[in-house]
Design an enzyme around this catalytic site. Structure first.
Site, mmCIF file in Angstrom:
data_model
loop_
_atom_site.group_PDB
_atom_site.id
_atom_site.type_symbol
_atom_site.label_atom_id
_atom_site.label_comp_id
_atom_site.label_asym_id
_atom_site.label_seq_id
_atom_site.Cartn_x
_atom_site.Cartn_y
_atom_site.Cartn_z
ATOM 1 N N SER A 91 0.784 -1.175 0.022
ATOM 2 C CA SER A 91 0.013 0.049 -0.042
ATOM 3 C C SER A 91 0.863 1.181 -0.093
ATOM 4 O O SER A 91 2.031 1.105 0.581
ATOM 5 C CB SER A 91 -0.778 -0.026 1.229
ATOM 6 O OG SER A 91 -1.444 1.195 1.435
ATOM 7 N N TYR A 142 -1.448 -0.373 10.488
ATOM 8 C CA TYR A 142 -1.578 -0.726 9.047
ATOM 9 C C TYR A 142 -0.150 -0.336 8.318
ATOM 10 O O TYR A 142 0.387 -1.135 7.299
ATOM 11 C CB TYR A 142 -2.876 -0.152 8.576
ATOM 12 C CG TYR A 142 -3.041 -0.495 7.201
ATOM 13 C CD1 TYR A 142 -3.651 -1.770 6.794
ATOM 14 C CD2 TYR A 142 -2.819 0.517 6.118
ATOM 15 C CE1 TYR A 142 -3.921 -2.009 5.198
ATOM 16 C CE2 TYR A 142 -3.096 0.266 4.792
ATOM 17 C CZ TYR A 142 -3.436 -1.058 4.584
ATOM 18 O OH TYR A 142 -4.051 -1.433 3.115
HETATM 19 N N1 LIG Z 1 -8.615 -0.825 -1.260
HETATM 20 C C1 LIG Z 1 -7.588 -0.024 -1.289
HETATM 21 O O1 LIG Z 1 -7.710 1.308 -1.289
HETATM 22 C C2 LIG Z 1 -6.080 -0.815 -0.991
HETATM 23 C C3 LIG Z 1 -5.313 0.348 -1.147
HETATM 24 C C4 LIG Z 1 -3.908 -0.044 -0.891
HETATM 25 C C5 LIG Z 1 -3.632 -1.630 -0.497
HETATM 26 N N2 LIG Z 1 -4.621 -2.248 -0.490
HETATM 27 C C6 LIG Z 1 -4.291 -3.840 -0.006
HETATM 28 O O2 LIG Z 1 -5.011 -4.682 -1.193
HETATM 29 C C7 LIG Z 1 -5.320 -5.827 -0.479
HETATM 30 C C8 LIG Z 1 -6.584 -6.246 -0.881
HETATM 31 O O3 LIG Z 1 -7.549 -5.357 -0.297
HETATM 32 P P1 LIG Z 1 -8.876 -4.823 -0.879
HETATM 33 O O4 LIG Z 1 -9.101 -3.404 -0.880
HETATM 34 O O5 LIG Z 1 -9.475 -5.788 -2.021
HETATM 35 O O6 LIG Z 1 -10.006 -5.599 0.539
HETATM 36 P P2 LIG Z 1 -11.264 -6.332 0.766
HETATM 37 O O7 LIG Z 1 -12.221 -5.992 -0.389
HETATM 38 O O8 LIG Z 1 -11.744 -5.773 2.074
HETATM 39 O O9 LIG Z 1 -10.507 -7.920 0.515
HETATM 40 C C9 LIG Z 1 -9.949 -8.112 1.534
HETATM 41 C C10 LIG Z 1 -9.642 -9.949 1.128
HETATM 42 O O10 LIG Z 1 -8.787 -10.296 2.218
HETATM 43 C C11 LIG Z 1 -9.435 -11.448 2.665
HETATM 44 N N3 LIG Z 1 -8.914 -11.691 4.212
HETATM 45 C C12 LIG Z 1 -9.132 -10.850 5.307
HETATM 46 N N4 LIG Z 1 -8.560 -11.643 6.317
HETATM 47 C C13 LIG Z 1 -8.557 -12.884 5.728
HETATM 48 C C14 LIG Z 1 -7.802 -14.079 6.740
HETATM 49 N N5 LIG Z 1 -7.649 -13.789 8.014
HETATM 50 N N6 LIG Z 1 -7.613 -15.085 6.000
HETATM 51 C C15 LIG Z 1 -7.861 -15.212 4.770
HETATM 52 N N7 LIG Z 1 -8.383 -14.010 4.040
HETATM 53 C C16 LIG Z 1 -8.640 -12.564 4.741
HETATM 54 C C17 LIG Z 1 -10.688 -11.044 2.425
HETATM 55 O O11 LIG Z 1 -11.466 -12.462 2.564
HETATM 56 P P3 LIG Z 1 -12.443 -13.159 3.606
HETATM 57 O O12 LIG Z 1 -13.243 -12.091 4.489
HETATM 58 O O13 LIG Z 1 -13.360 -14.035 2.957
HETATM 59 O O14 LIG Z 1 -11.390 -13.946 4.382
HETATM 60 C C18 LIG Z 1 -10.932 -10.376 1.275
HETATM 61 O O15 LIG Z 1 -11.013 -11.347 0.258
HETATM 62 C C19 LIG Z 1 -4.859 -5.766 1.162
HETATM 63 O O16 LIG Z 1 -3.733 -6.041 1.359
HETATM 64 C C20 LIG Z 1 -5.122 -4.148 1.248
HETATM 65 O O17 LIG Z 1 -4.302 -3.864 2.429
HETATM 66 C C21 LIG Z 1 -5.910 -2.044 -0.497
#
Ligand SMILES: NC(=O)c1ccc[n+]([C@@H]2O[C@H](COP(=O)([O-])OP(=O)(O)OC[C@H]3O[C@@H](n4cnc5c(N)ncnc54)[C@H](OP(=O)(O)O)[C@@H]3O)[C@@H](O)[C@H]2O)c1
Length: 247
Positions: free
Chosen positions: A132, A145
């Site tokens: 991130s 985070y």
């Molecule tokens: N969205 C943004 O603005 C943004 C920006 C920078 C970086 N990121 C990074 O991108 C990545 C994906 O995030 P996203 O935005 O797509 O978030 P999201 O829509 O909340 O998806 C998060 C995913 O992680 C899984 N997860 C969470 N805890 C878990 C666990 N204990 N075991 C297995 N799976 C788990 C969730 O699945 P389940 O709940 O089904 O387990 C879900 O599939 C993350 O690393 C986040 O930090 C996001």
């Protein structure tokens, strides 16, 4: 473009957001994709839609991860599963510290530990860490985070060192704000998150991030794309606070 000579991939956090988009992209490129997260219904729907193989596993469950990953021998590992909790270190509760460290950092380290030796032995592999801009810049005050993402930045660099001499590539993808469910989970209110973080903002789409991952995989095997920072054009990190005090 083809994905080098990769055949199989393991993507964590595949049930939603960026992870689901990466699974869709990889399947479209002909990879056999193992999709991992906790939400069975969503994973099964993704599997039905794309043909990926669903694994309902919590990444913090080390025994389950070890049992699952060893026989898979993936060519590509995407450490994407991530959680964020509201608050800085002065306001964070113990669960918030532990969950973010366990999912964002500890699980990713174990997954690399379990997959890298096989990749090195086969002289073929690619580790992609979704970090991130929170790992590179300071803003907003979410201490834990930012710390986990900064740590994964260094894990990415050090994994390159560990794989020295082998055709194992490591790519850190550094997204800015992308339109997913992450903020709804942070504040516990999807409608408010939509208004506060997305309505009126030209955020990244999950496909934009998946395309960046695909680019790194699609380069020839002598090319290692070490880091891709991908942000919305209208989002810029930076700023400086200076509280004026007269007492
Ligand atoms: N969205 C943004 O603005 C943004 C920006 C920078 C970086 N990121 C990074 O991108 C990545 C994906 O995030 P996203 O935005 O797509 O978030 P999201 O829509 O909340 O998806 C998060 C995913 O992680 C899984 N997860 C969470 N805890 C878990 C666990 N204990 N075991 C297995 N799976 C788990 C969730 O699945 P389940 O709940 O089904 O387990 C879900 O599939 C993350 O690393 C986040 O930090 C996001």
């Amino acid at each position: 473009m083809a994905f080098s000579d990769y055949r199989t991939a393991l993507v964590t956090g595949a049930s939603a957001g960026i992870g689901a988009a990466i699974v869709e992209n990889f399947v479209a490129h002909g990879l056999t994709v193992h999709a991992l997260s906790r939400n069975r219904a969503r994973l099964e729907a993704l599997a039905a839609r794309t043909g990926c193989i669903a694994h309902v596993v919590d990444v913090t469950d080390l025994a389950a991860i070890e049992a699952l990953v060893k026989p898979l021998e993936p060519d590509v590992l995407v450490n994407n599963a991530g959680v964020s909790r509201a608050g800085d270190i002065a306001t964070m509760d113990a669960f918030g510290v532990d969950e973010q460290v366990d999912v964002n950092l500890r699980a990713a380290l174990h997954l690399i530990r379990l997959t890298l030796p096989g990749m090195m032995a086969r002289d073929r592999g690619h580790i992609v860490n979704i970090t991130s801009i929170a790992g590179l810049y300071h803003f907003g005050g979410n201490t834990v985070y930012h710390a986990t993402k900064a740590a994964m930045h260094m894990v990415s660099r050090q994994t390159r060192v560990a794989a020295y001499g082998r055709r194992v590539r490591v790519t850190e993808i550094v997204p800015g704000r992308a339109e997913t469910e992450i903020f709804a989970k942070v504040i516990g209110d999807a409608e408010r998150a939509q208004k506060q973080f997305y309505d009126g903002f030209e955020s990244l789409k999950v496909e934009d991030v998946a395309d960046a991952v695909a680019y790194a995989l699609s380069t020839p095997r002598h090319v290692n794309i070490g880091q891709i920072e991908i942000m919305p054009t209208l989002q810029v990190p930076g700023g400086l606070n200076f509280e004026k005090r007269t007492d």
